[in-house]
Design a protein around this motif. Structure first.
Motif, PDB file in Angstrom:
ATOM      1  N   LEU A  96       0.890  -1.167  -0.077  1.00  0.00           N
ATOM      2  CA  LEU A  96      -0.098   0.308   0.059  1.00  0.00           C
ATOM      3  C   LEU A  96       0.971   1.241   0.102  1.00  0.00           C
ATOM      4  CD1 LEU A  96      -2.775  -1.000   2.439  1.00  0.00           C
ATOM      5  CD2 LEU A  96      -2.991  -0.576  -0.003  1.00  0.00           C
ATOM      6  N   ILE A  97       1.915   1.413   0.822  1.00  0.00           N
ATOM      7  CA  ILE A  97       2.716   2.444   0.878  1.00  0.00           C
ATOM      8  C   ILE A  97       3.488   2.734  -0.458  1.00  0.00           C
ATOM      9  CG2 ILE A  97       4.958   3.192   2.072  1.00  0.00           C
ATOM     10  CD1 ILE A  97       3.984   2.231   4.539  1.00  0.00           C
ATOM     11  N   ALA A  98       4.035   1.485  -1.064  1.00  0.00           N
ATOM     12  CA  ALA A  98       4.653   1.615  -2.265  1.00  0.00           C
ATOM     13  C   ALA A  98       3.649   2.006  -3.379  1.00  0.00           C
ATOM     14  CB  ALA A  98       5.169   0.411  -2.787  1.00  0.00           C
ATOM     15  N   PHE A  99       2.386   1.650  -3.469  1.00  0.00           N
ATOM     16  CA  PHE A  99       1.355   1.982  -4.477  1.00  0.00           C
ATOM     17  C   PHE A  99       1.139   3.502  -4.464  1.00  0.00           C
ATOM     18  CE2 PHE A  99      -2.906   2.933  -5.553  1.00  0.00           C
ATOM     19  CZ  PHE A  99      -2.956   2.694  -6.782  1.00  0.00           C
ATOM     20  N   PHE A 100       0.861   4.078  -3.039  1.00  0.00           N
ATOM     21  CA  PHE A 100       0.589   5.512  -2.779  1.00  0.00           C
ATOM     22  C   PHE A 100       1.599   6.260  -3.103  1.00  0.00           C
ATOM     23  CE2 PHE A 100      -2.929   3.709  -0.476  1.00  0.00           C
ATOM     24  CZ  PHE A 100      -4.334   4.384  -1.017  1.00  0.00           C
ATOM     25  N   GLY A 101       2.815   5.882  -2.717  1.00  0.00           N
ATOM     26  CA  GLY A 101       4.107   6.702  -3.054  1.00  0.00           C
ATOM     27  C   GLY A 101       4.241   6.740  -4.415  1.00  0.00           C
ATOM     28  N   TRP A 102       3.974   5.789  -5.391  1.00  0.00           N
ATOM     29  CA  TRP A 102       4.084   5.799  -6.919  1.00  0.00           C
ATOM     30  C   TRP A 102       3.047   6.611  -7.388  1.00  0.00           C
ATOM     31  CZ3 TRP A 102       0.190   4.260 -10.221  1.00  0.00           C
ATOM     32  CH2 TRP A 102       0.567   4.449 -11.628  1.00  0.00           C
ATOM     33  N   ALA A 103       1.706   6.776  -6.745  1.00  0.00           N
ATOM     34  CA  ALA A 103       0.495   7.519  -7.101  1.00  0.00           C
ATOM     35  C   ALA A 103       0.764   8.867  -6.971  1.00  0.00           C
ATOM     36  CB  ALA A 103      -0.726   7.221  -6.571  1.00  0.00           C
ATOM     37  N   ILE A 104       1.449   9.324  -5.857  1.00  0.00           N
ATOM     38  CA  ILE A 104       1.773  10.811  -5.551  1.00  0.00           C
ATOM     39  C   ILE A 104       3.091  11.065  -6.569  1.00  0.00           C
ATOM     40  CG2 ILE A 104       2.748  12.425  -3.792  1.00  0.00           C
ATOM     41  CD1 ILE A 104       1.316  10.594  -1.828  1.00  0.00           C
ATOM     42  N   TYR A 105       4.039  10.352  -6.829  1.00  0.00           N
ATOM     43  CA  TYR A 105       4.969  10.690  -7.701  1.00  0.00           C
ATOM     44  C   TYR A 105       4.264  10.928  -9.043  1.00  0.00           C
ATOM     45  CZ  TYR A 105       8.783   9.996 -10.976  1.00  0.00           C
ATOM     46  OH  TYR A 105       9.569  10.382 -11.928  1.00  0.00           O
ATOM     47  N   TYR A 106       3.495  10.118  -9.680  1.00  0.00           N
ATOM     48  CA  TYR A 106       2.834   9.944 -11.033  1.00  0.00           C
ATOM     49  C   TYR A 106       1.948  11.432 -11.002  1.00  0.00           C
ATOM     50  CZ  TYR A 106      -0.081   9.062 -14.865  1.00  0.00           C
ATOM     51  OH  TYR A 106      -0.825   9.130 -16.200  1.00  0.00           O
ATOM     52  N   LEU A 107       1.301  11.765  -9.886  1.00  0.00           N
ATOM     53  CA  LEU A 107       0.243  12.766  -9.921  1.00  0.00           C
ATOM     54  C   LEU A 107       1.457  14.147  -9.988  1.00  0.00           C
ATOM     55  CD1 LEU A 107      -2.325  12.030  -7.423  1.00  0.00           C
ATOM     56  CD2 LEU A 107      -2.664  12.584  -9.837  1.00  0.00           C
ATOM     57  N   VAL A 108       2.518  14.409  -9.265  1.00  0.00           N
ATOM     58  CA  VAL A 108       3.316  15.618  -9.181  1.00  0.00           C
ATOM     59  C   VAL A 108       4.009  15.744 -10.408  1.00  0.00           C
ATOM     60  CG1 VAL A 108       5.303  16.395  -8.007  1.00  0.00           C
ATOM     61  CG2 VAL A 108       3.353  15.310  -6.556  1.00  0.00           C
ATOM     62  N   THR A 109       4.345  14.717 -11.004  1.00  0.00           N
ATOM     63  CA  THR A 109       5.198  14.594 -12.350  1.00  0.00           C
ATOM     64  C   THR A 109       4.440  14.991 -13.300  1.00  0.00           C
ATOM     65  OG1 THR A 109       6.740  13.017 -11.577  1.00  0.00           O
ATOM     66  CG2 THR A 109       6.857  13.367 -13.736  1.00  0.00           C
ATOM     67  N   TYR A 110       3.238  14.555 -13.619  1.00  0.00           N
ATOM     68  CA  TYR A 110       2.428  14.830 -14.641  1.00  0.00           C
ATOM     69  C   TYR A 110       1.254  15.843 -14.497  1.00  0.00           C
ATOM     70  CZ  TYR A 110       4.763  10.731 -16.865  1.00  0.00           C
ATOM     71  OH  TYR A 110       5.826   9.855 -17.321  1.00  0.00           O
ATOM     72  N   SER A 111       1.248  16.303 -13.520  1.00  0.00           N
ATOM     73  CA  SER A 111       0.108  17.425 -13.216  1.00  0.00           C
ATOM     74  C   SER A 111       0.926  18.678 -13.811  1.00  0.00           C
ATOM     75  CB  SER A 111      -0.064  17.418 -11.970  1.00  0.00           C
ATOM     76  OG  SER A 111       1.115  17.941 -10.962  1.00  0.00           O
ATOM     77  N   SER A 112       2.188  18.875 -13.894  1.00  0.00           N
ATOM     78  CA  SER A 112       2.449  20.164 -14.512  1.00  0.00           C
ATOM     79  C   SER A 112       2.628  20.130 -16.018  1.00  0.00           C
ATOM     80  CB  SER A 112       4.052  20.354 -14.048  1.00  0.00           C
ATOM     81  OG  SER A 112       4.835  19.337 -14.804  1.00  0.00           O
ATOM     82  N   ILE A 113       2.122  19.050 -16.756  1.00  0.00           N
ATOM     83  CA  ILE A 113       2.107  19.217 -18.169  1.00  0.00           C
ATOM     84  C   ILE A 113       0.693  19.673 -18.509  1.00  0.00           C
ATOM     85  CG2 ILE A 113       1.921  17.716 -20.105  1.00  0.00           C
ATOM     86  CD1 ILE A 113       3.760  15.825 -18.939  1.00  0.00           C
TER      87      ILE A 113
END
Length: 134
Positions: free
Chosen positions: A117-134
């Motif tokens: 669960l921690i790994a999944f939510f960490g990846w989800a946050i990374y994905y949102l931060v990385t691709y939200s600026s596009i």
């Protein structure tokens, strides 16, 4: 007519008196509710019409009493300090009624599930931060 059939005596554990003396072939219902929980041995002694004897032993475990489950310690554990335990005991009821309350042991969430669960939510946050600026 029964003189030409084998006779069987059933013994439980080391009892000298048989629980039943039967003529083969026969169906027999062993009532384990009269036995204590734990390991037992069923010994069958047969005697043929010619006088020869045969013996067969079968080991079995009776578990009629309430089931006991424990979380926090297992067989041959090496422990130190204060060990928190979760212990539950519940009965099976009878064959006509199923007891729901108390028949399930609550268990803690396994550590491997927390890691996933921690790994999944960490990846989800990374994905949102990385691709939200596009």
């Amino acid at each position: 007519m029964q003189e030409d059939k084998s006779k069987i005596a059933l013994f439980v554990d080391d009892d000298l008196q048989p629980i039943a003396e039967l003529v083969a072939p026969v169906q027999f219902e062993l009532d384990t509710t009269k036995l204590t929980d734990g390991e037992h041995t069923l010994k069958m002694v047969s005697k043929s019409p010619s006088g020869r004897e045969g013996i067969r032993k079968i080991k079995f475990i009776v578990r009629n009493g309430p089931a006991i489950s424990i979380e926090g310690i297992s067989d041959n554990s090496i422990v130190d300090g204060v060990v928190p335990l979760m212990i539950n005991a519940y009965d099976k009821g009878n064959k006509n009624n199923f007891i729901i309350e108390g028949s399930e042991t609550p268990q803690s969430v396994p550590s491997w599930l927390w890691i996933i669960l921690i790994a999944f939510f960490g990846w989800a946050i990374y994905y949102l931060v990385t691709y939200s600026s596009i």
